[in-house]
Structure formats: structure tokens, C-alpha cells
Write an enzyme that holds these catalytic residues in place. Structure first.
Site, PDB file in Angstrom:
ATOM      1  CE  LYS A   1      -6.953  -1.484   2.637  1.00 40.79           C
ATOM      2  NZ  LYS A   1      -5.387  -1.673   3.047  1.00 40.79           N
TER       3      LYS A   1
ATOM      4  CE  LYS B   1      -5.587   2.160   2.445  1.00 42.08           C
ATOM      5  NZ  LYS B   1      -4.155   1.337   2.997  1.00 42.08           N
TER       6      LYS B   1
ATOM      7  CG  ASP C   1      -1.956  -1.061   1.206  1.00 39.21           C
ATOM      8  OD1 ASP C   1      -1.753  -2.145   0.725  1.00 39.21           O
ATOM      9  OD2 ASP C   1      -3.133  -0.800   1.632  1.00 39.21           O
TER      10      ASP C   1
END
Length: 303
Positions: A255, A219, A156
Site C-alpha cells: 500500500k 504500507k 492498518d
């Protein structure tokens, strides 16, 4: 020619310095903040209640990424988290899937790998100068590569919003593309930090740039310095994903993170993803919720 160049040239036959803007123009830009808010309200009014079911709550449990990203993390606290929240849960509820992943700082990836005994739970790591993304590209690449070498299966990172607001899209895209290469097969999630982007237009552009630069997931937020996810931001991201798969055939994931604490919150986001992208996007390969504080509340609701 690297991954990012191939992606962008898919839509721009004569590559030049404006290839990024040319790609952005290929996507629908009519979705304003007001239209997004209206669409979300309508969608939730119609579909939220039908999705708030025990089956959906159980499914969402299997889409959660739990995290520990604290200054005071130690090998012992990380190990204990893996034991209590992941290993001990394995098999305790045959009707409820275990979490999707556990996300830690890069230096604790090896600890998670040693501690984890649960099957089918991914090891994730933040990298790339998280959460600010303000460091040298070479450092970001090295940090990512080291995390993967130690056992990270998912990475991430935060998009460099300095480049974004300067409109230096080439530097932004090149950096993500180089980090993607250093993942060596690991899943790359690119955090847009929607609370800093603020507007539907900025979120739309950031999502497009991330996807064409190699993101496997987009995300919403870090959950650190800026406001977390909002239904409107997630709706905009879903709209981009829908266009992206129609143009490229590539099915990237989403996400949701930052401020999701209750089952009601989780079902709202599940509903937006399901009703905008389709049920096939709600599996854990394409849908995640980053929310450690949600886990206990969700388990109580399921009971």
C-alpha cells in the site's frame, strides 16, 4: 508456537535470540539508496508513458483507500463521506470500479458499517496507537480486536519504530504477531513509516520483519508526522516482496500512502509495482493507494 515463530523458523533451524538477524541476512542487502534511485529512474523512463492510459487510471480508482482520520471527525461527517464518495458513486460509472476501502478511526467503524451500501468496498480501521504506535501492546491488541468486532475487515497499524531503532526485533515481531492474532481473519496492513526510516537499508529490514511477523500488506506511510511515500521507498519494498514470495510462496500486498495527489503520482507508483512484481500484483487484493485527495483528481482525469 505462534505465527511469527513459525515464519522465522522457516529460515532458521536452531532458533535462538539472533533468529531475526539470521532471517534478515537471507535477503539481498546490496540495494543502496543510490542504486534504488537509479533503478527507479530507469524503470519510469522506460515504462511510465505506456502505463498512463485511461484503462490504468480506471483500474487505479478501484485500488484507492479513502480515509478520514481527523480530530474533528463526527458520526455525521463520516456518514456523509460514505454517502457522497462511496454509495453515490456505486453504479454511476459501470466502466470504473468503486474504491477498494474506506479507512476510519476505530470508534467510527460501526458508523461506516451502518452507512455503507456499496458492494465490494471494504471497511478499514487504523489501530494500534495510530499514528505513533507508542502505547502498551495490550492496548494495541484490544483496540484491534474491538475494531474487528465492530465490523473492520482491514486493520492498518504502525510498526513500533522505537523497537526497530533499538534493534529489539523480538519485541517488534512479537507485538505485530499478537496484533495479527487479534485481527481474527481481518487483513493486516503494517505501516513502515518510510519517511522516518529514511534509508533503503532500514526500509528493507523493516519490510522483512513486518512480513515475517504476519503482515498481509506492507504500507509506506501514515501521512502524518513524516514525509510520505517516495518512488525509491516503494521500489525497495517491492524488491523485498519479490524475494519474500520466492522464499515462502506467500504473496503479500503493498500500500502506497502519503502525498499521492495527482494521477501522474498514482501511475508512477502503479508502474513501479507492475514492472517490479508483475501485473498480477496490481489488483486491489495486493495493491492499494491511500490517498483521499487523489480521488477527485483521478475522476476528473478519467472524464
Amino acid at each position: 508456537m505462534d505465527y511469527q515463530d513459525l515464519q522465522f523458523e522457516h529460515f532458521h533451524e536452531h532458533a535462538h535470540t539472533d533468529k531475526y538477524r539470521a532471517t534478515l541476512k537471507k535477503f539481498d542487502s546490496s540495494l543502496t539508496d543510490e542504486k534504488a534511485a537509479k533503478a527507479v529512474k530507469s524503470l519510469l523512463d522506460v515504462h511510465y508513458a505506456e502505463n498512463f492510459t485511461p484503462a490504468v487510471l480506471k483500474h487505479i480508482h478501484g485500488c484507492i483507500d479513502i480515509t478520514t482520520l481527523n480530530t474533528v471527525d463526527t458520526r455525521e461527517t463520516v456518514w456523509n463521506l460514505v454517502e457522497k464518495k462511496v454509495n453515490d458513486y456505486e453504479g454511476s460509472r459501470p466502466d470504473v470500479p468503486n474504491i477498494a476501502a474506506i479507512c476510519v478511526c476505530p470508534n467510527f467503524v460501526e458508523t461506516v458499517k451502518q452507512a455503507l451500501t456499496a458492494a465490494d468496498v471494504k471497511i478499514a480501521s487504523v489501530a494500534g496507537g495510530f499514528p505513533l504506535s507508542q502505547t502498551f501492546t495490550e492496548v494495541k491488541i484490544a483496540e484491534t480486536a474491538m475494531a474487528v468486532m465492530n465490523g473492520a475487515e482491514e486493520i492498518d497499524i504502525v510498526m513500533n519504530l522505537g523497537y526497530f531503532f533499538e534493534e529489539d526485533y523480538e519485541a517488534l515481531a512479537d507485538e505485530i504477531s499478537e496484533i495479527k492474532e487479534s485481527c481474527r481473519g481481518a487483513t493486516l496492513k503494517v505501516i513502515l513509516e518510510t519517511g522516518a526510516l529514511k534509508t533503503a537499508e532500514n526500509i528493507r529490514k523493516a519490510a522483512i520483519l513486518a512480513l515475517y511477523s504476519g503482515a498481509d500488506f506492507i504500507k509506506s506511510s501514515t501521512g502524518k508526522d513524516y514525509p510520505g511515500a517516495t518512488p525509491e521507498a516503494i521500489y525497495v519494498m517491492c524488491r523485498v516482496l519479490k524475494e519474500y514470495v520466492s522464499k515462502t510462496g506467500i504473496k503479500a500486498g503493498i500500500k502506497v500512502s502519503g502525498g499521492i495527489r495527482t494521477p501522474e503520482d498514482a501511475v508512477r507508483y502503479y508502474t513501479i509495482v507492475k514492472e517490479t512484481l508483475g501485473l498480477e500484483y496490481t489488483d486491489k487484493s495486493h495493491f492499494r493507494i491511500g490517498a483521499s485527495s487523489l480521488l477527485d483528481a483521478l475522476e476528473k482525469a478519467i472524464v
